[in-house]
Every structure is written in structure tokens, then in C-alpha cells.
Design a protein around this motif. Structure first.
Motif, PDB file in Angstrom:
ATOM      1  N   ASP A   1       4.695  14.037  86.999  1.00  0.00           N
ATOM      2  CA  ASP A   1       4.788  14.930  88.139  1.00  0.00           C
ATOM      3  C   ASP A   1       6.118  15.661  88.119  1.00  0.00           C
ATOM      4  N   THR A   2       6.071  16.917  88.498  1.00  0.00           N
ATOM      5  CA  THR A   2       7.315  17.689  88.597  1.00  0.00           C
ATOM      6  C   THR A   2       7.842  17.574  90.023  1.00  0.00           C
ATOM      7  N   LYS A   3       8.451  16.416  90.301  1.00  0.00           N
ATOM      8  CA  LYS A   3       8.998  16.141  91.625  1.00  0.00           C
ATOM      9  C   LYS A   3      10.376  15.516  91.474  1.00  0.00           C
ATOM     10  N   VAL A   4      11.276  15.857  92.386  1.00  0.00           N
ATOM     11  CA  VAL A   4      12.601  15.259  92.372  1.00  0.00           C
ATOM     12  C   VAL A   4      13.038  15.003  93.810  1.00  0.00           C
ATOM     13  N   SER A   5      13.611  13.813  94.045  1.00  0.00           N
ATOM     14  CA  SER A   5      14.197  13.506  95.344  1.00  0.00           C
ATOM     15  C   SER A   5      15.346  12.538  95.136  1.00  0.00           C
ATOM     16  N   MET A   6      16.329  12.604  96.020  1.00  0.00           N
ATOM     17  CA  MET A   6      17.502  11.745  95.844  1.00  0.00           C
ATOM     18  C   MET A   6      18.240  11.547  97.148  1.00  0.00           C
ATOM     19  N   ILE A   7      19.039  10.486  97.148  1.00  0.00           N
ATOM     20  CA  ILE A   7      19.957  10.181  98.237  1.00  0.00           C
ATOM     21  C   ILE A   7      21.356  10.089  97.630  1.00  0.00           C
ATOM     22  N   ILE A   8      22.300  10.816  98.194  1.00  0.00           N
ATOM     23  CA  ILE A   8      23.690  10.768  97.721  1.00  0.00           C
ATOM     24  C   ILE A   8      24.555  10.306  98.891  1.00  0.00           C
ATOM     25  N   VAL A   9      25.152   9.124  98.740  1.00  0.00           N
ATOM     26  CA  VAL A   9      25.968   8.541  99.806  1.00  0.00           C
ATOM     27  C   VAL A   9      27.338   8.212  99.235  1.00  0.00           C
ATOM     28  N   GLY A  10      28.389   8.695  99.909  1.00  0.00           N
ATOM     29  CA  GLY A  10      29.744   8.395  99.467  1.00  0.00           C
ATOM     30  C   GLY A  10      30.050   9.055  98.137  1.00  0.00           C
ATOM     31  N   GLY A  11      31.177   8.667  97.578  1.00  0.00           N
ATOM     32  CA  GLY A  11      31.565   9.218  96.291  1.00  0.00           C
ATOM     33  C   GLY A  11      32.250  10.563  96.425  1.00  0.00           C
ATOM     34  N   THR A  12      32.660  11.105  95.274  1.00  0.00           N
ATOM     35  CA  THR A  12      33.433  12.336  95.229  1.00  0.00           C
ATOM     36  C   THR A  12      32.899  13.245  94.138  1.00  0.00           C
ATOM     37  N   LEU A  13      32.739  14.522  94.478  1.00  0.00           N
ATOM     38  CA  LEU A  13      32.389  15.561  93.520  1.00  0.00           C
ATOM     39  C   LEU A  13      33.544  16.543  93.497  1.00  0.00           C
ATOM     40  N   ALA A  14      34.241  16.602  92.361  1.00  0.00           N
ATOM     41  CA  ALA A  14      35.509  17.333  92.338  1.00  0.00           C
ATOM     42  C   ALA A  14      35.697  18.089  91.035  1.00  0.00           C
ATOM     43  N   GLY A  15      36.106  19.347  91.163  1.00  0.00           N
ATOM     44  CA  GLY A  15      36.552  20.104  90.009  1.00  0.00           C
ATOM     45  C   GLY A  15      35.498  20.348  88.956  1.00  0.00           C
ATOM     46  N   ASN A  16      34.211  20.322  89.329  1.00  0.00           N
ATOM     47  CA  ASN A  16      33.168  20.625  88.351  1.00  0.00           C
ATOM     48  C   ASN A  16      33.038  22.135  88.185  1.00  0.00           C
ATOM     49  N   GLY A  17      32.597  22.568  87.005  1.00  0.00           N
ATOM     50  CA  GLY A  17      32.747  23.969  86.630  1.00  0.00           C
ATOM     51  C   GLY A  17      31.950  24.948  87.447  1.00  0.00           C
ATOM     52  N   SER A  18      30.660  24.698  87.688  1.00  0.00           N
ATOM     53  CA  SER A  18      29.844  25.700  88.361  1.00  0.00           C
ATOM     54  C   SER A  18      29.576  25.368  89.818  1.00  0.00           C
ATOM     55  N   SER A  19      29.358  24.074  90.141  1.00  0.00           N
ATOM     56  CA  SER A  19      29.033  23.700  91.515  1.00  0.00           C
ATOM     57  C   SER A  19      29.143  22.189  91.659  1.00  0.00           C
ATOM     58  N   PRO A  20      29.464  21.693  92.859  1.00  0.00           N
ATOM     59  CA  PRO A  20      29.422  20.244  93.035  1.00  0.00           C
ATOM     60  C   PRO A  20      27.997  19.704  92.994  1.00  0.00           C
ATOM     61  N   ILE A  21      27.030  20.428  93.604  1.00  0.00           N
ATOM     62  CA  ILE A  21      25.634  19.989  93.637  1.00  0.00           C
ATOM     63  C   ILE A  21      24.728  21.203  93.449  1.00  0.00           C
ATOM     64  N   ASN A  22      23.730  21.046  92.592  1.00  0.00           N
ATOM     65  CA  ASN A  22      22.712  22.073  92.394  1.00  0.00           C
ATOM     66  C   ASN A  22      21.370  21.362  92.324  1.00  0.00           C
ATOM     67  N   ILE A  23      20.497  21.603  93.306  1.00  0.00           N
ATOM     68  CA  ILE A  23      19.201  20.921  93.345  1.00  0.00           C
ATOM     69  C   ILE A  23      18.104  21.959  93.564  1.00  0.00           C
ATOM     70  N   ASP A  24      17.102  21.906  92.687  1.00  0.00           N
ATOM     71  CA  ASP A  24      16.028  22.888  92.699  1.00  0.00           C
ATOM     72  C   ASP A  24      14.723  22.244  93.136  1.00  0.00           C
TER      73      ASP A  24
END
Length: 519
Positions: A439-462
Motif C-alpha cells: 500500500d502507498t500509505k505513510v503515517s508517523m508520530i514525532i515526539v521530542g527530539g531536535t531537527l537542526a541545520g538540515n539542508g532543505s527542510s526540517p520535515i517534508n511529508i507527502d
């Protein structure tokens, strides 16, 4: 377990993040182009309590020691050594079936191929040297032995190559290899695929097409490797990859009805193998405290329907063709914890093809030439407390996978996105490979943590089924216009940041009509 983090990196990220958070998140940048998604999405506050999760309980590793391995060696009965033809031997059928396979051994042995069989009890390298002529097994120097025939450990028998053996060499020219159908112990020793003409290891030639000695441990067997160095094993041929723990092929398994194989590989070094480690339908294998260096295709590669594996405290680097650590095709209910995987040709850690119920925790994954941690078509996995740094593509990539939980991870300084979630139609590929479609399905839970200094974006979800965010630090963007979410999150950025940053509430992003996505 405590996470290790570079203090200077942490100081720089947090310092920059405080400034950027105060200035740029107060006035979120304008949204990007009009949505290209098939469904419209809503952003709303979610209850915090269901997102709370206690730190996972890790397996106790204290019992996996050299002393524990040595205590497992059965010493009551002395074994026998015999030399027999390779034909019509169950343990060798994968390598002799058909004229083409048999021709390899006829060419190397210059006659009807034979193998050394260990039967009935315990045999050491010293016993082999006493029982066999130098043309078959020879002590070349004190404690240095060379095998010039394949060695088969039969059911009910044990081979122990211990510290009295400085090195066991397997002759490439004569077609030697190790087959375990009983118990095999390699402790405080070296095992080397040996090219006699060069008087050195059988380093890779001909891109893996040329035979190189290997070690395979069959269904019902147990393999224990501790405090040892294994070099230059394996080539591109089924069951001959390097060090393998594998069930028999299906037709053989149906006839022999052997249990799932198992073993421990601890505190050892694996260098220049076709695969550093491979298993198939294995159970409760422990891979702990090893170094996998400069292997060819994969470092550590557990495969189909293996379960209960512990992959812990290993260093995996320099893999030349693909990934450092990968589990694939229903490798379930296992632990990948406290490893360091870096400078591999593709990803550092991969969870692939219906591998579920796994814990990926406290790993340091950095400097890989593709993604840091990759989840492909594998739902219901937990990523906890990983450091994913300076990888050349995405930090954490999730494709066609539902219910992926990311807790307290650091994804920093990756060339593309910190966390990238997407769908992909694999129907053509699945059909070509005769696999069940995903199946072409995606789901997620993001709790806590750090997204820092990544080149294009901290989060990209399609096109997700759902995304939940809570207590995630978004700091130190590389772009001058500040933090830019991407995918559906970019289209809803102002609402998301209002809840997540200003109000400090959990955020749920899901389709307005989720039934359309599941039909």
C-alpha cells in the motif's frame, strides 16, 4: 541508556535555535506554491496523553561474553574425522547440485571433489592436522593451519577453533569453505580466505564472480564467534556470501525438518566479506560489539523471516556497494541498538519490506552517502534516541510505512531533509520481482527530539494518512528565510507552528476525508 552527543555541536545548535526561534518563528514565512495533493488536510490540536511513551526496555547484554561462549562447548565426547565425496551430502547440496556447480570443485580439486567431515563429538584444528595429510589440511607455521578441502561439521558434532590456532586459512585455489550442520566455535582466533599464490588474503577480484571461501551455518545449527577476526570471505553466489546463518532451501527443509538456526557473533572483526553477515529464517541471533569494516555489498544483512535478533554496539563502516545495516523481508521483533554506522555507500540503517515490531534506538548514524535511517514498506517500528548526522541525503526517510514512531531523535546537518515521509507506487517493481504489492500509505508520530541545520527542510511529508507532532525542536535552519516545512506541512506551516511553537500543543495533521485515502 544515555545518549552521546558532541557538546560543541549541541551548544551551537541550541544557541542558534534560541535566536532563530525568537525572531523567525514569530512571523512565519509565506507558504509555497498551491497544493498539488489529491486531498485537503486539516491541522488541529491533539491530546498529549496518548503520545506519552516510557523509554523502551533494552535487552540485557551482560551475558554475551567469551566465558559464556566457552562454557557452551561440549567436551565429553571426542569426534571423528573422515574424508568423503561431496556428492549426495545434504549439507553440501546447495553447492554441488547440477553439473555446473560440481564443475567448480572438480576444477579446483583436479578430480572427484571431496570434503572433510567432523562427526560424533568435539574436534579442534590440531586434531584435523593430526588426522589428515598436508594436501588436505596442513600446519604451515606453529598455530597456523590451512584447509585445502571444504570442512563440514555434521549434526551432533562440534568444531572448536580456539586460541591455540593463531590462524585458520581456507585455500581459495583448492575451493575450501566451512559448513556447520552442528556446533561451531571460533574463539580468540583468525579465519582468513587465503590465496596461496599471493601468500595473503583472497581479496575481492572480478566484482564478486570469482569463488572465495565462505562460512555457512545451516538450519538446526549453532554458530559462536567471539574475539576473532574473519577476513575476505564470500562471493556473489547463493548461501556463499561470507558469514551466513541460514535455513536450508525450502525443499531440503521440508525433508529434513530442521529447527531455525541461531548463534552469537560477539566482540569480533569482519573485513572484506561479500556480505559482512547474512541470515535467513534465523532466530535469536546476537550480533554484539563487532566491527564490520570495508565489506562489499552490506555490513549486516538479516533477511527473510528472521526474528528476535539483537544487533547491538557494533561499528559498521566503509561498506562499498550498499548499506551498513539492513533488515529485510519480515525480520520482526528485533533490536538495533547502540550501533555506529557511518561512511557507507548508501544508507546507514535500513528497515525494509514488511519488517515490523523492531526497536531502532540510541544509534549514531552519520556521514553515509545516502540517507541516515531508511524505513521502506515496514510499519509499526519505533525509532528512539538516535543521532542522525551529516548524511548526504535525508536524515530519516520513511516510505510506504504506517505507524512509525519517532521519539527523541536528533537529525542534524543532513544535506536534504531531517525527516522525509513519502509514498511511492512500486507495483511495476513488485510485479517484476514477484512480490506482493504494498500500500502507498505513510503515517508517523514525532515526539521530542531536535531537527537542526538540515539542508532543505526540517520535515517534508507527502500525502500522509496522519502526522502527529509534539515537543519537536526546529532550530538552526540553513536557509536565510528561516524554517521552512515542506510537503503538506509546508502548505499548513502557519497553523502548525502556531500550535507546536507558540501554544506548545500536540499537532495532528490528517485528511479532511480520510475514508478517501483508505478506499
Amino acid at each position: 541508556m544515555p545518549r552521546r552527543i558532541n557538546k560543541r555541536l549541541a551548544f551551537c545548535l541550541l544557541g542558534a535555535g534560541a535566536l532563530l526561534g525568537a525572531v523567525q518563528l514569530a512571523a512565519p514565512p509565506a507558504l509555497g506554491a498551491e497544493s498539488e495533493h489529491q486531498f485537503d488536510y486539516r491541522v488541529r490540536s491533539a491530546p498529549a496523553e496518548p503520545l506519552h511513551l516510557e523509554a523502551p526496555t533494552l535487552p540485557d547484554l551482560s551475558g554475551y561474553t567469551m566465558d559464556a561462549v566457552l562454557a557452551k562447548i561440549p567436551r565429553q565426547d571426542k569426534g571423528r574425522v573422515a574424508v568423503r565425496r561431496m556428492l549426495r551430502q545434504d549439507a553440501l547440496k546447495d553447492f554441488t547440485g547440477g553439473n555446473e556447480r560440481l564443475r567448480e570443485w572438480v576444477k579446483r580439486q583436479q578430480g572427484m571433489p571431496q570434503a572433510i567431515f567432523i562427526e560424533g563429538g568435539l574436534v579442534t584444528a590440531q586434531d584435523l592436522a593430526k588426522a589428515l595429510p598436508a594436501s588436505q589440511f596442513e600446519e604451515q607455521q606453529p598455530g597456523v593451519y590451512i584447509a585445502r578441502l571444504p570442512i563440514v561439521v555434521a549434526q551432533g558434532a562440534t568444531l572448536h577453533v580456539g586460541k591455540e590456532t593463531r590462524e585458520l586459512r581456507l585455500s581459495q585455489e583448492r575451493g575450501a569453505f566451512l559448513v556447520n550442520d552442528g556446533l561451531m566455535f571460533l574463539t580468540d582466533t583468525r579465519v582468513t580466505a587465503w590465496r596461496e599464490a599471493d601468500k595473503g588474503p583472497a581479496t575481492l577480484r572480478d566484482d564478486g564472480k570469482e569463488f572465495r571461501p565462505f562460512l555457512v551455518s545451516w538450519g538446526g545449527s549453532e554458530l559462536y564467534i567471539a574475539g576473532s577476526v574473519l577476513t575476505s570471505l564470500g562471493y556473489s553466489n547463493s548461501k556463499s556470501y561470507g558469514v551466513s546463518i541460514t535455513q536450508y532451501t525450502p525443499n531440503m527443509h521440508a525433508r529434513l525438518k530442521r529447527e531455525e538456526p541461531t548463534g552469537w557473533l560477539i566482540d569480533s572483526e569482519f573485513v572484506d566479506h561479500w556480505y559482512g553477515f547474512y541470515c535467513y529464517e534465523a532466530q535469536n541471533v546476537v550480533i554484539k560489539g563487532n566491527t564490520y569494516r570495508d565489506n562489499i555489498v552490506y555490513g549486516i544483512d538479516p533477511h527473510d523471516r528472521s526474528h528476535g535478533l539483537i544487533i547491538a554496539e557494533n561499528k559498521v563502516f566503509g561498506t562499498k556497494k550498499k548499506h551498513g545495516i539492513i533488515i529485510s523481508r519480515e525480520v520482526n521483533d528485533s533490536w538495533i541498538i547502540n550501533n555506529e554506522s557511518h561512511d557507507n555507500k548508501l544508507s546507514g540503517v535500513v528497515i525494509d519490506r514488511n519488517s515490523v515490531g523492531n526497536l531502532i534506538a540510541y544509534n549514531r548514524v552519520h556521514g553515509n552517502h545516502a540517507d541516515g535511517i531508511t524505513i521502506y514498506e515496514s510499519g509499526d517500528n519505533l525509532l528512539w534516541g538516535n543521532q542522525v548526522l551529516r548524511n548526504r541525503r535525508h536524515g530519516i526517510r520513511i516510505r510506504n510505512s504506517e505507524n512509525i514512531r519517532l521519539y527523541d531523535n536528533l537529525a542534524a546537518l543532513n544535506e536534504l531533509t531531517g525527516v522525509y515521509g513519502h509514498i511511492k507506487d512500486l507495483s511495476d517493481t513488485d510485479r517484476d520481482l514477484k512480490l506482493d504489492p504494498f500500500d502507498t500509505k505513510v503515517s508517523m508520530i514525532i515526539v521530542g527530539g531536535t531537527l537542526a541545520g538540515n539542508g532543505s527542510s526540517p520535515i517534508n511529508i507527502d500525502s500522509p494518512l496522519s502526522v502527529e507532532l509534539y515537543r519537536v525542536k526546529l532550530i538552526a535552519p540553513r536557509k536565510s528565510n528561516g524554517i521552512q516545512l515542506a510537503g503538506i506541512l509546508g502548505e499548513k506551516q502557519e497553523q502548525i507552528l502556531d500550535l507546536l511553537v507558540r501554544q506548545r500543543q500536540p499537532v495532528l495533521i490528517d485528511p479532511i476525508d480520510p475514508e478517501q485515502m483508505t478506499n
